[in-house]
Design a protein around this motif. Sequence first.
Motif, PDB file in Angstrom:
ATOM      1  N   ALA A  57       3.333 -10.505  -0.357  1.00  0.00           N
ATOM      2  CA  ALA A  57       2.627 -10.098  -1.351  1.00  0.00           C
ATOM      3  C   ALA A  57       2.986  -8.489  -2.030  1.00  0.00           C
ATOM      4  O   ALA A  57       3.040  -8.417  -2.923  1.00  0.00           O
ATOM      5  CB  ALA A  57       1.291  -9.857  -0.601  1.00  0.00           C
ATOM      6  N   ALA A  58       3.637  -7.933  -0.920  1.00  0.00           N
ATOM      7  CA  ALA A  58       4.066  -6.667  -1.293  1.00  0.00           C
ATOM      8  C   ALA A  58       5.557  -6.697  -2.373  1.00  0.00           C
ATOM      9  O   ALA A  58       5.439  -5.896  -3.429  1.00  0.00           O
ATOM     10  CB  ALA A  58       4.585  -5.967   0.067  1.00  0.00           C
ATOM     11  N   LYS A  59       6.028  -7.745  -2.025  1.00  0.00           N
ATOM     12  CA  LYS A  59       7.319  -7.793  -2.792  1.00  0.00           C
ATOM     13  C   LYS A  59       6.743  -8.302  -4.450  1.00  0.00           C
ATOM     14  O   LYS A  59       7.249  -7.816  -5.606  1.00  0.00           O
ATOM     15  CB  LYS A  59       8.374  -9.161  -2.465  1.00  0.00           C
ATOM     16  CG  LYS A  59       9.400  -9.066  -3.212  1.00  0.00           C
ATOM     17  CD  LYS A  59      10.425  -9.980  -2.768  1.00  0.00           C
ATOM     18  CE  LYS A  59      11.611 -10.134  -3.506  1.00  0.00           C
ATOM     19  NZ  LYS A  59      12.760 -10.954  -3.006  1.00  0.00           N
TER      20      LYS A  59
ATOM     21  N   THR B 246      -3.850 -12.346   2.034  1.00  0.00           N
ATOM     22  CA  THR B 246      -3.574 -11.136   1.739  1.00  0.00           C
ATOM     23  C   THR B 246      -4.202 -10.564   0.607  1.00  0.00           C
ATOM     24  O   THR B 246      -4.837 -11.184  -0.604  1.00  0.00           O
ATOM     25  CB  THR B 246      -2.018 -10.865   1.391  1.00  0.00           C
ATOM     26  OG1 THR B 246      -1.753 -11.868   0.122  1.00  0.00           O
ATOM     27  CG2 THR B 246      -1.286 -11.270   2.516  1.00  0.00           C
ATOM     28  N   GLU B 247      -4.789  -9.244   0.789  1.00  0.00           N
ATOM     29  CA  GLU B 247      -5.381  -8.179  -0.313  1.00  0.00           C
ATOM     30  C   GLU B 247      -4.827  -6.989  -0.212  1.00  0.00           C
ATOM     31  O   GLU B 247      -4.869  -6.245   0.733  1.00  0.00           O
ATOM     32  CB  GLU B 247      -6.946  -8.484   0.276  1.00  0.00           C
ATOM     33  CG  GLU B 247      -7.772  -7.377  -0.767  1.00  0.00           C
ATOM     34  CD  GLU B 247      -9.193  -7.833  -0.466  1.00  0.00           C
ATOM     35  OE1 GLU B 247     -10.067  -7.260  -1.271  1.00  0.00           O
ATOM     36  OE2 GLU B 247      -9.746  -7.907   0.937  1.00  0.00           O
ATOM     37  N   ILE B 248      -4.403  -6.593  -1.476  1.00  0.00           N
ATOM     38  CA  ILE B 248      -3.917  -5.278  -1.594  1.00  0.00           C
ATOM     39  C   ILE B 248      -4.923  -4.211  -1.738  1.00  0.00           C
ATOM     40  O   ILE B 248      -5.892  -4.351  -2.557  1.00  0.00           O
ATOM     41  CB  ILE B 248      -2.724  -5.333  -2.682  1.00  0.00           C
ATOM     42  CG1 ILE B 248      -1.575  -6.135  -2.547  1.00  0.00           C
ATOM     43  CG2 ILE B 248      -2.386  -3.725  -3.140  1.00  0.00           C
ATOM     44  CD1 ILE B 248      -0.635  -6.280  -3.545  1.00  0.00           C
TER      45      ILE B 248
ATOM     46  N   ILE C  40      -4.469  -8.315   5.958  1.00  0.00           N
ATOM     47  CA  ILE C  40      -4.088  -9.588   6.144  1.00  0.00           C
ATOM     48  C   ILE C  40      -5.130 -10.364   6.903  1.00  0.00           C
ATOM     49  O   ILE C  40      -5.473  -9.681   8.137  1.00  0.00           O
ATOM     50  CB  ILE C  40      -2.858  -9.861   6.500  1.00  0.00           C
ATOM     51  CG1 ILE C  40      -1.884  -9.015   5.690  1.00  0.00           C
ATOM     52  CG2 ILE C  40      -2.274 -11.206   6.872  1.00  0.00           C
ATOM     53  CD1 ILE C  40      -0.465  -8.914   6.169  1.00  0.00           C
ATOM     54  N   GLU C  41      -5.885 -11.441   6.475  1.00  0.00           N
ATOM     55  CA  GLU C  41      -6.683 -12.245   7.402  1.00  0.00           C
ATOM     56  C   GLU C  41      -5.845 -13.413   7.574  1.00  0.00           C
ATOM     57  O   GLU C  41      -5.312 -14.115   6.818  1.00  0.00           O
ATOM     58  CB  GLU C  41      -7.933 -12.616   6.788  1.00  0.00           C
ATOM     59  CG  GLU C  41      -8.878 -11.434   6.180  1.00  0.00           C
ATOM     60  CD  GLU C  41     -10.126 -11.645   5.558  1.00  0.00           C
ATOM     61  OE1 GLU C  41     -11.115 -10.679   5.555  1.00  0.00           O
ATOM     62  OE2 GLU C  41     -10.303 -12.927   5.206  1.00  0.00           O
ATOM     63  N   VAL C  42      -6.293 -13.992   8.976  1.00  0.00           N
ATOM     64  CA  VAL C  42      -5.687 -15.498   9.110  1.00  0.00           C
ATOM     65  C   VAL C  42      -6.610 -16.179   9.625  1.00  0.00           C
ATOM     66  O   VAL C  42      -7.414 -15.812  10.414  1.00  0.00           O
ATOM     67  CB  VAL C  42      -4.610 -15.101  10.397  1.00  0.00           C
ATOM     68  CG1 VAL C  42      -4.196 -16.577  10.632  1.00  0.00           C
ATOM     69  CG2 VAL C  42      -3.306 -14.300   9.986  1.00  0.00           C
ATOM     70  N   TRP C  43      -6.825 -17.374   9.010  1.00  0.00           N
ATOM     71  CA  TRP C  43      -7.675 -18.486   9.190  1.00  0.00           C
ATOM     72  C   TRP C  43      -7.091 -19.602   9.607  1.00  0.00           C
ATOM     73  O   TRP C  43      -5.947 -19.846   9.096  1.00  0.00           O
ATOM     74  CB  TRP C  43      -8.441 -18.600   7.884  1.00  0.00           C
ATOM     75  CG  TRP C  43      -9.490 -17.466   7.257  1.00  0.00           C
ATOM     76  CD1 TRP C  43      -8.969 -16.243   6.901  1.00  0.00           C
ATOM     77  CD2 TRP C  43     -10.956 -17.496   7.411  1.00  0.00           C
ATOM     78  NE1 TRP C  43     -10.345 -15.468   6.535  1.00  0.00           N
ATOM     79  CE2 TRP C  43     -11.392 -16.106   7.352  1.00  0.00           C
ATOM     80  CE3 TRP C  43     -11.784 -18.482   7.969  1.00  0.00           C
ATOM     81  CZ2 TRP C  43     -12.565 -15.724   6.853  1.00  0.00           C
ATOM     82  CZ3 TRP C  43     -13.269 -17.862   7.959  1.00  0.00           C
ATOM     83  CH2 TRP C  43     -13.588 -16.717   7.446  1.00  0.00           C
TER      84      TRP C  43
END
Length: 125
Positions: free
Chosen positions: A41-43, A74-76, A88-91
């Motif tokens: 996501a950052a890239k 991911t959410e910036i 970052i959430e992991v489901w």
Amino acid sequence: MSAPRGELSLRTLAMPADTNPNGDIFGGWLLSQMDIAGGLAAKDCSGHRVATVAIESMCFHKPVKVGDVVCCHTEIIKIGRTSMRIKIEVWTKGYPCPDRFKVTEGIFTYVAIDDEGNAVPVKGG
């Protein structure tokens, strides 16, 4: 039931080789999946290589089991001049139960870097 926030950045399967001595998925493996998802996501956000510089917080809510589908969302949440803070959430979704559960979440900080490892401005930052 709540739903994941952010974009699906990584989806993988928890395998037996990733377990701890209790038979649950090792927290370090899960952390590495989160870091990969956040790095992607950052890239995408920066248009550059990135380096992880901090994990501000992380909380484990439920164990991950072998065979669970692991989804990192991911959410910036902030873009600085050279850095990005990403939640970052992991489901997971297991079988035979089709329900999704949030198993962990954290806030990671990445810095955009050039080929020599020097910080560079983020597009739009």
